[in-house]
Scaffold this active site. Structure first.
Site, PDB file in Angstrom:
ATOM      1  CD  GLU A   1      -1.665  -7.058  14.157  1.00  0.00           C
ATOM      2  OE1 GLU A   1      -0.656  -6.953  14.911  1.00  0.00           O
ATOM      3  OE2 GLU A   1      -2.458  -8.056  14.465  1.00  0.00           O
TER       4      GLU A   1
ATOM      5  CE  LYS B   1      -3.932  -2.112   2.072  1.00  0.00           C
ATOM      6  NZ  LYS B   1      -4.942  -1.992   3.270  1.00  0.00           N
TER       7      LYS B   1
ATOM      8  CG  ASP C   1       8.640  -6.198   5.760  1.00  0.00           C
ATOM      9  OD1 ASP C   1       7.373  -5.403   5.861  1.00  0.00           O
ATOM     10  OD2 ASP C   1       9.534  -5.882   6.505  1.00  0.00           O
TER      11      ASP C   1
HETATM   12  O1  LIG Z   1      14.024   5.911   1.825  1.00  0.00           O
HETATM   13  C1  LIG Z   1      13.604   4.933   1.809  1.00  0.00           C
HETATM   14  N1  LIG Z   1      13.831   4.339   0.558  1.00  0.00           N
HETATM   15  C2  LIG Z   1      13.394   3.201   0.287  1.00  0.00           C
HETATM   16  O2  LIG Z   1      13.580   2.372  -1.047  1.00  0.00           O
HETATM   17  C3  LIG Z   1      12.663   2.413   1.187  1.00  0.00           C
HETATM   18  N2  LIG Z   1      12.235   1.078   1.257  1.00  0.00           N
HETATM   19  C4  LIG Z   1      11.751   0.871   2.312  1.00  0.00           C
HETATM   20  N3  LIG Z   1      11.871   2.109   2.887  1.00  0.00           N
HETATM   21  C5  LIG Z   1      11.349   2.421   4.454  1.00  0.00           C
HETATM   22  O3  LIG Z   1      10.915   1.257   5.290  1.00  0.00           O
HETATM   23  C6  LIG Z   1       9.429   1.124   5.203  1.00  0.00           C
HETATM   24  C7  LIG Z   1       9.170  -0.055   4.825  1.00  0.00           C
HETATM   25  O4  LIG Z   1       7.969  -0.594   5.695  1.00  0.00           O
HETATM   26  P1  LIG Z   1       7.168  -1.716   5.008  1.00  0.00           P
HETATM   27  O5  LIG Z   1       8.007  -2.610   4.348  1.00  0.00           O
HETATM   28  O6  LIG Z   1       6.363  -2.434   6.211  1.00  0.00           O
HETATM   29  O7  LIG Z   1       6.454  -0.857   3.846  1.00  0.00           O
HETATM   30  P2  LIG Z   1       5.064  -0.078   4.440  1.00  0.00           P
HETATM   31  O8  LIG Z   1       4.461  -0.170   5.393  1.00  0.00           O
HETATM   32  O9  LIG Z   1       5.643   1.589   3.809  1.00  0.00           O
HETATM   33  O10 LIG Z   1       4.037  -0.678   3.096  1.00  0.00           O
HETATM   34  P3  LIG Z   1       3.540  -1.977   2.688  1.00  0.00           P
HETATM   35  O11 LIG Z   1       4.477  -2.625   1.603  1.00  0.00           O
HETATM   36  O12 LIG Z   1       3.801  -2.611   3.976  1.00  0.00           O
HETATM   37  O13 LIG Z   1       2.109  -1.995   2.208  1.00  0.00           O
HETATM   38  C8  LIG Z   1       9.279   2.631   4.363  1.00  0.00           C
HETATM   39  O14 LIG Z   1       8.015   2.934   4.898  1.00  0.00           O
HETATM   40  C9  LIG Z   1      10.050   3.238   4.386  1.00  0.00           C
HETATM   41  O15 LIG Z   1      10.083   4.145   5.508  1.00  0.00           O
HETATM   42  C10 LIG Z   1      12.414   2.949   2.564  1.00  0.00           C
HETATM   43  N4  LIG Z   1      12.837   3.992   2.669  1.00  0.00           N
HETATM   44 MG   LIG Z   2       4.271  -2.070   6.077  1.00  0.00          MG
END
Ligand SMILES: O=c1[nH]c(=O)c2ncn([C@@H]3O[C@H](COP(=O)(O)OP(=O)(O)OP(=O)(O)O)[C@@H](O)[C@H]3O)c2[nH]1
Ligand SMILES: [Mg+2]
Length: 201
Positions: free
Chosen positions: A41, A9, A70
């Site tokens: 979750e 998302k 992730d």
């Molecule tokens: O500067 C960044 N460049 C990147 O390329 C990158 N990739 C990941 N991240 C960080 O790590 C969290 C992942 O958390 P995450 O994997 O749970 O994703 P999310 O919760 O945003 O979305 P979803 O995929 O779970 O729906 C994200 O929110 C970001 O803050 C990044 N930051």
């Molecule tokens: Mg997430």
């Protein structure tokens, strides 16, 4: 065109997958195209565990092959934090600015040479009745003293890449997609791509 669902998302991730998979001839749908799909979750202790949780839940929901990402940032001077908590480091509302501010305040006074960090990306490929596959990629860098650049998302404005002399947010989308943790992980799926799309054994 062949299509695959990426179980995210996060609009920043979805955009990167569109570019990275588009050049492989694959059209990307993300969960932003399916506003009613449930939240999963993230209770795992590792990026891989969380990627598997998201991919398997969504493969069941859509009854088709799904890839989940992730990812996050590990900072050596913080013992690997924010790690799997990267998205919600400064609170459940997942605010990139607040997350950056928290990291910068925790690193106050830490000299540049000790600000080493890496982005991690775990990708899980799940399909009904099949064993889930996981691949991972990383990208090494340093945490800058202050945010710079407008591109990318998340922690990109404070993630400095010495080889480029720029933060990740100062790179164009094409440049980021050549070196990112996400690009590195996706490369490892390249040999399996026909199988992923066509669901062949
Ligand atoms: O500067 C960044 N460049 C990147 O390329 C990158 N990739 C990941 N991240 C960080 O790590 C969290 C992942 O958390 P995450 O994997 O749970 O994703 P999310 O919760 O945003 O979305 P979803 O995929 O779970 O729906 C994200 O929110 C970001 O803050 C990044 N930051
Ligand atoms: Mg997430």
């Amino acid at each position: 065109m062949k299509q695959v669902i990426i179980a995210t998302k996060n609009a920043g991730k979805a955009r990167e997958f569109q570019a990275l998979l588009g050049k492989r001839g694959v059209e990307v749908k993300s969960l932003l195209d399916f506003p009613n799909c449930p939240d999963v979750e993230e209770t795992g202790n590792t990026f891989a565990e969380n990627a598997i949780l998201k991919a398997e839940a969504m493969a069941r929901y859509f009854n088709t092959t799904v890839i989940a990402d992730d990812s996050g940032l590990s900072i050596d001077a913080l013992g690997g934090r924010p790690g799997v908590y990267s998205a919600r480091y400064a609170g459940e509302e997942k605010n990139d600015q607040k997350n950056i501010a928290k990291v910068l305040s925790e690193l106050e006074g830490v000299p540049f040479a000790k600000r080493t960090a890496r982005f991690h990306c775990a990708l899980a490929v799940a399909a009904p009745g099949r064993r889930t596959a996981v691949v991972e990629g990383t990208c090494e860098g340093y945490i800058a003293e202050k945010p710079q650049g407008e591109n990318g998302f998340g922690y990109d404005p404070i993630f400095y890449i010495p080889q480029k002399g720029k933060t990740m947010a100062q790179l164009s989308a094409e440049e980021k997609n050549q070196i990112s943790h996400r690009a590195k992980a996706l490369e490892k799926l390249d040999k399996q791509w026909d199988e992923i799309i066509n669901g062949k054994e």
